[in-house]
Write an enzyme that holds these catalytic residues in place. Structure first.
Site, PDB file in Angstrom:
ATOM      1  N   ASN A 169       0.814  -1.211   0.000  1.00 36.06           N
ATOM      2  CA  ASN A 169       0.000   0.000   0.000  1.00 36.06           C
ATOM      3  C   ASN A 169       0.858   1.276   0.000  1.00 36.06           C
ATOM      4  O   ASN A 169       1.646   1.498   0.915  1.00 36.06           O
ATOM      5  CB  ASN A 169      -0.884  -0.037   1.259  1.00 36.06           C
ATOM      6  CG  ASN A 169      -2.053   0.917   1.199  1.00 36.06           C
ATOM      7  OD1 ASN A 169      -2.330   1.508   0.153  1.00 36.06           O
ATOM      8  ND2 ASN A 169      -2.754   1.058   2.314  1.00 36.06           N
ATOM      9  N   HIS A 219     -14.039  -4.838  10.003  1.00 35.88           N
ATOM     10  CA  HIS A 219     -13.761  -3.564  10.682  1.00 35.88           C
ATOM     11  C   HIS A 219     -15.016  -2.705  10.772  1.00 35.88           C
ATOM     12  O   HIS A 219     -15.753  -2.616   9.801  1.00 35.88           O
ATOM     13  CB  HIS A 219     -12.770  -2.718   9.866  1.00 35.88           C
ATOM     14  CG  HIS A 219     -11.471  -3.373   9.598  1.00 35.88           C
ATOM     15  ND1 HIS A 219     -10.585  -2.888   8.659  1.00 35.88           N
ATOM     16  CD2 HIS A 219     -10.882  -4.461  10.132  1.00 35.88           C
ATOM     17  CE1 HIS A 219      -9.512  -3.660   8.637  1.00 35.88           C
ATOM     18  NE2 HIS A 219      -9.674  -4.621   9.512  1.00 35.88           N
ATOM     19  N   ARG A 245     -13.799  -5.808  14.699  1.00 39.13           N
ATOM     20  CA  ARG A 245     -12.800  -4.841  15.164  1.00 39.13           C
ATOM     21  C   ARG A 245     -13.449  -3.474  15.230  1.00 39.13           C
ATOM     22  O   ARG A 245     -14.016  -3.015  14.231  1.00 39.13           O
ATOM     23  CB  ARG A 245     -11.609  -4.811  14.195  1.00 39.13           C
ATOM     24  CG  ARG A 245     -10.445  -4.002  14.726  1.00 39.13           C
ATOM     25  CD  ARG A 245      -9.410  -3.701  13.662  1.00 39.13           C
ATOM     26  NE  ARG A 245      -9.802  -2.548  12.872  1.00 39.13           N
ATOM     27  CZ  ARG A 245      -9.027  -1.971  11.954  1.00 39.13           C
ATOM     28  NH1 ARG A 245      -7.824  -2.457  11.702  1.00 39.13           N
ATOM     29  NH2 ARG A 245      -9.443  -0.919  11.283  1.00 39.13           N
ATOM     30  N   TYR A 255      -8.160   5.741  11.528  1.00 35.42           N
ATOM     31  CA  TYR A 255      -7.787   5.469  12.917  1.00 35.42           C
ATOM     32  C   TYR A 255      -7.920   6.682  13.824  1.00 35.42           C
ATOM     33  O   TYR A 255      -7.650   6.601  14.990  1.00 35.42           O
ATOM     34  CB  TYR A 255      -6.390   4.850  13.016  1.00 35.42           C
ATOM     35  CG  TYR A 255      -6.343   3.525  12.301  1.00 35.42           C
ATOM     36  CD1 TYR A 255      -5.584   3.367  11.155  1.00 35.42           C
ATOM     37  CD2 TYR A 255      -7.110   2.459  12.731  1.00 35.42           C
ATOM     38  CE1 TYR A 255      -5.571   2.179  10.476  1.00 35.42           C
ATOM     39  CE2 TYR A 255      -7.105   1.261  12.059  1.00 35.42           C
ATOM     40  CZ  TYR A 255      -6.334   1.128  10.936  1.00 35.42           C
ATOM     41  OH  TYR A 255      -6.332  -0.053  10.263  1.00 35.42           O
ATOM     42  N   ASP A 266      -7.583  -2.086  17.227  1.00 36.12           N
ATOM     43  CA  ASP A 266      -6.256  -1.898  16.631  1.00 36.12           C
ATOM     44  C   ASP A 266      -5.656  -0.575  17.112  1.00 36.12           C
ATOM     45  O   ASP A 266      -6.163   0.497  16.784  1.00 36.12           O
ATOM     46  CB  ASP A 266      -6.400  -1.888  15.098  1.00 36.12           C
ATOM     47  CG  ASP A 266      -5.056  -1.943  14.388  1.00 36.12           C
ATOM     48  OD1 ASP A 266      -4.011  -1.872  15.069  1.00 36.12           O
ATOM     49  OD2 ASP A 266      -5.054  -2.049  13.144  1.00 36.12           O
ATOM     50  N   HIS A 318      -2.692   0.377  16.262  1.00 34.10           N
ATOM     51  CA  HIS A 318      -1.920   0.834  15.102  1.00 34.10           C
ATOM     52  C   HIS A 318      -0.605   1.476  15.508  1.00 34.10           C
ATOM     53  O   HIS A 318      -0.203   2.523  14.989  1.00 34.10           O
ATOM     54  CB  HIS A 318      -2.759   1.779  14.233  1.00 34.10           C
ATOM     55  CG  HIS A 318      -2.654   1.484  12.779  1.00 34.10           C
ATOM     56  ND1 HIS A 318      -2.014   2.310  11.891  1.00 34.10           N
ATOM     57  CD2 HIS A 318      -3.081   0.441  12.043  1.00 34.10           C
ATOM     58  CE1 HIS A 318      -2.059   1.790  10.685  1.00 34.10           C
ATOM     59  NE2 HIS A 318      -2.708   0.651  10.742  1.00 34.10           N
ATOM     60  N   GLU A 329      -4.625  -5.102  19.240  1.00 35.61           N
ATOM     61  CA  GLU A 329      -3.716  -5.271  18.104  1.00 35.61           C
ATOM     62  C   GLU A 329      -2.644  -4.186  18.058  1.00 35.61           C
ATOM     63  O   GLU A 329      -2.933  -3.014  18.251  1.00 35.61           O
ATOM     64  CB  GLU A 329      -4.579  -5.215  16.833  1.00 35.61           C
ATOM     65  CG  GLU A 329      -3.810  -5.236  15.550  1.00 35.61           C
ATOM     66  CD  GLU A 329      -4.751  -5.265  14.351  1.00 35.61           C
ATOM     67  OE1 GLU A 329      -5.880  -5.783  14.479  1.00 35.61           O
ATOM     68  OE2 GLU A 329      -4.361  -4.743  13.294  1.00 35.61           O
ATOM     69  N   GLU A 384       1.803  -6.951  11.703  1.00 39.87           N
ATOM     70  CA  GLU A 384       1.603  -6.573  10.301  1.00 39.87           C
ATOM     71  C   GLU A 384       2.770  -5.767   9.734  1.00 39.87           C
ATOM     72  O   GLU A 384       2.899  -5.650   8.517  1.00 39.87           O
ATOM     73  CB  GLU A 384       0.273  -5.844  10.098  1.00 39.87           C
ATOM     74  CG  GLU A 384       0.199  -4.481  10.756  1.00 39.87           C
ATOM     75  CD  GLU A 384      -1.186  -3.845  10.623  1.00 39.87           C
ATOM     76  OE1 GLU A 384      -2.150  -4.445  11.113  1.00 39.87           O
ATOM     77  OE2 GLU A 384      -1.291  -2.774  10.023  1.00 39.87           O
ATOM     78  N   ARG A 413       0.275 -11.801  13.746  1.00 41.72           N
ATOM     79  CA  ARG A 413      -0.589 -11.401  12.643  1.00 41.72           C
ATOM     80  C   ARG A 413       0.195 -10.713  11.527  1.00 41.72           C
ATOM     81  O   ARG A 413      -0.096  -9.598  11.107  1.00 41.72           O
ATOM     82  CB  ARG A 413      -1.766 -10.563  13.120  1.00 41.72           C
ATOM     83  CG  ARG A 413      -1.434  -9.430  14.051  1.00 41.72           C
ATOM     84  CD  ARG A 413      -2.671  -8.727  14.543  1.00 41.72           C
ATOM     85  NE  ARG A 413      -3.733  -8.641  13.569  1.00 41.72           N
ATOM     86  CZ  ARG A 413      -3.696  -7.903  12.480  1.00 41.72           C
ATOM     87  NH1 ARG A 413      -2.639  -7.172  12.210  1.00 41.72           N
ATOM     88  NH2 ARG A 413      -4.718  -7.879  11.661  1.00 41.72           N
ATOM     89  N   HIS A 417      -2.826 -10.773   8.611  1.00 46.62           N
ATOM     90  CA  HIS A 417      -3.328  -9.460   8.188  1.00 46.62           C
ATOM     91  C   HIS A 417      -4.203  -9.597   6.936  1.00 46.62           C
ATOM     92  O   HIS A 417      -3.770 -10.220   5.969  1.00 46.62           O
ATOM     93  CB  HIS A 417      -2.095  -8.595   7.878  1.00 46.62           C
ATOM     94  CG  HIS A 417      -2.342  -7.145   7.737  1.00 46.62           C
ATOM     95  ND1 HIS A 417      -1.719  -6.392   6.776  1.00 46.62           N
ATOM     96  CD2 HIS A 417      -3.112  -6.293   8.448  1.00 46.62           C
ATOM     97  CE1 HIS A 417      -2.091  -5.131   6.912  1.00 46.62           C
ATOM     98  NE2 HIS A 417      -2.930  -5.047   7.912  1.00 46.62           N
ATOM     99  N   GLU A 458      -8.693 -11.696   9.578  1.00 46.39           N
ATOM    100  CA  GLU A 458      -9.179 -10.353   9.244  1.00 46.39           C
ATOM    101  C   GLU A 458      -9.655 -10.308   7.794  1.00 46.39           C
ATOM    102  O   GLU A 458      -9.040 -10.925   6.914  1.00 46.39           O
ATOM    103  CB  GLU A 458      -8.028  -9.357   9.433  1.00 46.39           C
ATOM    104  CG  GLU A 458      -8.393  -7.908   9.170  1.00 46.39           C
ATOM    105  CD  GLU A 458      -7.202  -6.963   9.361  1.00 46.39           C
ATOM    106  OE1 GLU A 458      -6.057  -7.377   9.075  1.00 46.39           O
ATOM    107  OE2 GLU A 458      -7.417  -5.827   9.791  1.00 46.39           O
ATOM    108  N   TRP A 467       0.747   6.484  12.559  1.00 42.16           N
ATOM    109  CA  TRP A 467      -0.706   6.490  12.332  1.00 42.16           C
ATOM    110  C   TRP A 467      -1.273   5.106  12.519  1.00 42.16           C
ATOM    111  O   TRP A 467      -2.430   4.867  12.571  1.00 42.16           O
ATOM    112  CB  TRP A 467      -1.071   7.048  10.959  1.00 42.16           C
ATOM    113  CG  TRP A 467      -0.770   6.133   9.806  1.00 42.16           C
ATOM    114  CD1 TRP A 467       0.410   6.012   9.139  1.00 42.16           C
ATOM    115  CD2 TRP A 467      -1.679   5.243   9.153  1.00 42.16           C
ATOM    116  NE1 TRP A 467       0.293   5.096   8.139  1.00 42.16           N
ATOM    117  CE2 TRP A 467      -0.978   4.615   8.105  1.00 42.16           C
ATOM    118  CE3 TRP A 467      -3.028   4.936   9.343  1.00 42.16           C
ATOM    119  CZ2 TRP A 467      -1.568   3.662   7.262  1.00 42.16           C
ATOM    120  CZ3 TRP A 467      -3.618   4.003   8.507  1.00 42.16           C
ATOM    121  CH2 TRP A 467      -2.887   3.368   7.482  1.00 42.16           C
TER     122      TRP A 467
END
Ligand code: EZ4
Ligand code: CO
Length: 411
Positions: free
Chosen positions: A40, A125, A150, A162, A219, A221, A245, A271, A292, A321, A348, A411
């Site tokens: 990504n 999610h 989640r 998030y 999460d 994050h 997470e 992840e 994960r 993930h 997930e 983030w």
């Protein structure tokens, strides 16, 4: 002549989101494999690594020798690891397993030892601006059959992914604006105090309104420091999360001891890891309950099955993930692994954009809270290159979060 790799085709496409697919073609007419090398926001770096550096070394190789190709691509080229190279290797690895499955006439789960379960428990999610809206979205997810959800809630002062304004993580890729410039990336101010106040309130509300049956996750994050994460894990204890997470940044493995000592909230991590070596201390010290990793960022199925095997005797379960930026071949690999390994935990998932099946048909089927692997030989996922060409790549960016004083934060 024996079977050889005759071509490696790297397909970059955007049927709703950006994907990098790898098609490994062999000297046997009609025999090819499809893998996913999507990273990504860094898609073209992986595509270039594949095109310019990996492909030339693969042409002429025997596609049966997956482990040898893996070792040569990882160690044999000296420069190893990191998200770009390990994602490129994952795309190749998945395509090679796909070829092996097609030759054997077996779905991947069969090659991996056969089914240990019919299907994989899945979670999706939800997000919302306040606990009441999150509750509505959890109920919608439960209406679709999900038994695990989640939940994220807006953090006062922050918006977007998030920081969650509105639903889930629609903002997890930001497109370049039509005039070519980057979209604004700053999402207000994210402050740990505001976050640490709002998350326990969310889960108190969800447990009070939804009861104990629904399994809930959250999460972090990688946004907290050790003592903040310890506080959150402790304060969430009464609400019995399935797991918390990624509480800490991936660099700070020893700091998991602080979080672990503070509470019995199950922990998940991985992840942002790129190899089994990174997973090791968390597994062998039993500092986490779920590993994960992203199968597409750790070098593929070959590495994932080793990580699962390392985790098994330490009673660590898998939760590969599987968010929106994971393409159908990775999703398929996840579910085949889930259904073959003994220590699967939960999977997930999000639903793919509408145009994805046209480009890449055959993703695992979702039914009533579970994901079912394809019964076709290999991964069960195909690639339509003509359809892919209709959806050209769009440069996208991941969000950047800043604190109230203007400094960068995870983030
Ligand atoms: O933000 O995959 O658990 N899922 C996640 C993801 C990640 C994205 C980053 O590309 O944390 O949504
Ligand atoms: Co995550």
């Amino acid at each position: 002549m024996s079977l050889r790799i005759s071509d490696v085709r790297v397909v970059v496409t955007c049927p709703g989101r950006n994907y990098v697919f790898v098609k490994i073609v062999t000297t046997e007419p009609g025999l090819y494999g499809v893998g996913d090398a999507t990273l990504n926001g860094r898609e073209l770096a992986v595509a270039t690594a594949l095109e310019e550096h990996v492909k030339p070394l693969l042409i002429g190789k025997d596609p049966d020798r997956i482990e040898d190709i893996w070792q040569e691509t990882f160690r044999g080229t000296y420069w190893r690891g990191g998200p770009v190279l390990m994602t490129a290797l994952a795309g190749v690895d998945m395509a090679l397993w796909d070829i092996k499955g097609k030759r054997a006439g077996m779905p991947l789960y069969s090659l991996l030892g056969g089914r240990t379960r019919q299907s994989a428990l899945a979670y999706t999610h939800v997000g919302g601006t306040d606990p009441e809206q999150v509750e509505d979205h959890v109920r919608e997810a439960m209406g679709k059959g999900f038994r695990v959800v989640r939940a994220q809630v807006a953090v006062p002062g922050a918006t977007g992914t998030y920081g969650v304004g509105g639903r889930s993580e629609a903002a997890s890729a930001r497109w370049e604006s039509p005039d070519g410039g980057a979209m604004p990336l700053v999402e207000g101010n994210w402050e740990p105090d505001a976050y640490l106040r709002v998350v326990p309130r969310l889960f108190e509300h969800l447990r009070t309104s939804l009861g104990d049956e629904i399994a809930l996750l959250h999460d972090v994050h990688e946004r907290l420091n050790p003592i903040q994460a310890a506080r959150l894990a402790k304060e969430l204890e009464p609400f019995h999360l399935m797991f918390l997470e990624d509480p800490l940044r991936p660099e700070h493995k020893e700091s998991f001891r602080v979080v672990r000592r503070a509470s019995t909230t199950p922990l998940a991590m991985g992840e942002l890891f790129h190899s089994k070596y990174e997973c090791l201390p968390l597994i062998t010290e039993q500092l986490i309950d779920y590993i994960r990793c992203d199968v597409a960022h750790i070098g593929g199925i070959t590495e994932a099955r080793k990580i699962a095997a390392l985790a098994e005797p330490f009673q660590v379960l898998t939760a590969w993930h599987g968010p929106g930026d994971v393409g159908p071949p990775t999703h398929a690999a996840n579910v085949h692994l889930d259904c073959a390994i003994p220590n699967f935990g939960v999977q997930e998932m999000v639903f793919f954009p509408e145009a994805v099946p046209e480009v890449c048909p055959g993703a695992p089927e979702y039914r009533d809270g579970y994901l079912w692997p394809s019964e076709k030989p290999g991964l069960g996922v195909d690639l339509d290159e003509e359809a892919a060409a209709k959806y050209p790549y769009r440069r996208g960016y991941l969000p950047v979060v800043r604190r109230a004083d203007g400094s960068v934060h995870d983030w």
